[in-house]
Design an enzyme around this catalytic site. Structure first.
Site, PDB file in Angstrom:
ATOM      1  N   HIS A 128       0.824  -1.166   0.195  1.00 45.59           N
ATOM      2  CA  HIS A 128      -0.131   0.073   0.312  1.00 45.59           C
ATOM      3  C   HIS A 128       0.795   1.306  -0.049  1.00 45.59           C
ATOM      4  CE1 HIS A 128      -3.610  -2.182   0.520  1.00 45.59           C
ATOM      5  NE2 HIS A 128      -3.271  -2.849   1.488  1.00 45.59           N
ATOM      6  N   ASP A 164      -2.805 -10.878  -1.777  1.00 46.62           N
ATOM      7  CA  ASP A 164      -3.514 -10.529  -0.632  1.00 46.62           C
ATOM      8  C   ASP A 164      -4.912 -10.093  -0.682  1.00 46.62           C
ATOM      9  OD1 ASP A 164      -1.999  -8.910   2.018  1.00 46.62           O
ATOM     10  OD2 ASP A 164      -3.680  -7.929   1.201  1.00 46.62           O
TER      11      ASP A 164
END
Length: 350
Positions: A128, A164
């Protein structure tokens, strides 16, 4: 069987960029892997523990702006506040901790260039983190740093596969125009973090059609993951023929994870690892731990995947979970998305 190299440092068991409420979940899964599952792997596979060297600021600059690096250093000195809009806390020496975490991935990238095998760092996969910002418990993006470092060393076809539960928005943003294959399968729905990763985000410039997103409906089970694997992930990797494969192996898509709304069981991770073992038989595979907040499940599935990727027997790491099924609406929605995506990728090949 292939050699397995595990980034090993006691410091990695103490590093977390999560809020305080999740810190124990994050660090305990790493301790469990080191203390319980790593010794079991060592009894059955050729495993080497690899000391970790911290990343340098020069290496961070491959993927991050200097102003952002300076901001993290400043917040690290202050020892309080936030590095983003609310997810990623600052604390004393957070900058040094982030250098160590990124370094665990880079240490393996260097090693695997010389000794192709399977590398694993349990405290990596910070997908991220963007070029100029932290996000989602991620300070610096080790996946992007490693990919760009490998490119700087002359490695040609590099692929990143991210399983993920959350979309790797930072990896996508940093590498959107880069000639690096990026495939992400992730949950997608109203209010689900980070809200990016739709099928039409295909890349730009040299990265056009090398940014492949497979957004799956929330609540999806093993059948949906199998579709994504068989119809997009495997064919694209086989077509691309990577020289180096990086995996973000987050386990937060497993049924029961407190932060997500997916219902994958060990069966999805078994299929994925077996596919990687077959496709990447002779190339380096660098696996990063990614997300996952049920420590016992995460550590076990990491071990399961490593055993299979190395060509070993993973039965002792399975518990016989029953295959999960998705709603017909979820399956049909994904089929529509995959058909659109396959048509676009076919256009790119002409």
């Amino acid at each position: 069987m292939r050699e397995v190299y595990v980034a090993y440092s006691e410091e990695l068991t103490r590093i977390s960029f999560t809020p305080a409420s999740l810190r124990e979940n994050w660090t305990r899964r790493i301790r469990l892997f080191y203390e319980e599952f790593l010794p079991r792997l060592e009894r059955r596979l050729p495993v080497s523990r690899v000391p970790v060297e911290p990343a340098t600021e020069k290496e961070l600059l491959l993927a991050h702006d200097p102003e952002y690096i300076d901001f993290v250093k400043q917040k690290s000195r202050e020892g309080r506040g936030l590095l983003d809009y609310g997810d990623t806390p600052a604390y004393p020496q957070v900058f040094e901790a982030a250098l160590k975490a990124v370094g665990s991935t880079l240490t393996l990238a260097r090693l695997l260039r010389e000794k192709p095998g399977i590398g694993f760092t349990p405290n990596g996969g910070f997908h991220h983190a963007r070029r100029r910002a932290a996000g989602g418990f991620c300070v610096f993006n080790d996946l992007a740093v490693a990919a760009l470092w490998l490119r700087s060393q002359g490695v040609g076809r590099i692929a990143i596969v991210d399983i993920d539960a959350h979309h790797g928005d930072g990896t996508q943003q940093i590498l959107y125009s880069e000639d690096v294959l990026k495939i992400s399968v992730h949950g997608y729905g109203y209010g689900f973090y980070p809200g990016t990763g739709w099928i039409d985000e295909l890349g730009d410039g040299q990265g056009l059609c090398k940014n492949i997103n497979i957004p799956v409906p929330l609540g999806s089970g093993d059948d949906v993951f199998k579709l994504a694997l068989e119809e997009i992930i495997v064919p694209q990797l086989e077509h691309y023929k990577p020289e180096f494969l990086i995996i973000q192996a987050g386990v937060d898509g497993h049924d029961g994870d407190p932060l997500t709304d997916l219902r994958f069981t060990e069966n999805s991770y078994i299929r994925f690892a077996e596919s990687i073992s077959s496709i990447a038989r002779n190339i380096p595979v660098l696996v990063t731990g990614g997300g996952g907040y049920v420590p016992e499940t995460v550590a076990r599935i990491w071990a399961l995947e490593l055993a299979l990727m190395a060509g070993g027997d993973a039965r002792e790491f399975t518990v016989g979970e029953v295959e999960s099924s998705s709603s017909m609406a979820a399956v049909n929605a994904l089929r529509d998305r995959l058909n659109w995506l396959k048509n676009k990728l076919e256009e790119c090949s002409h």
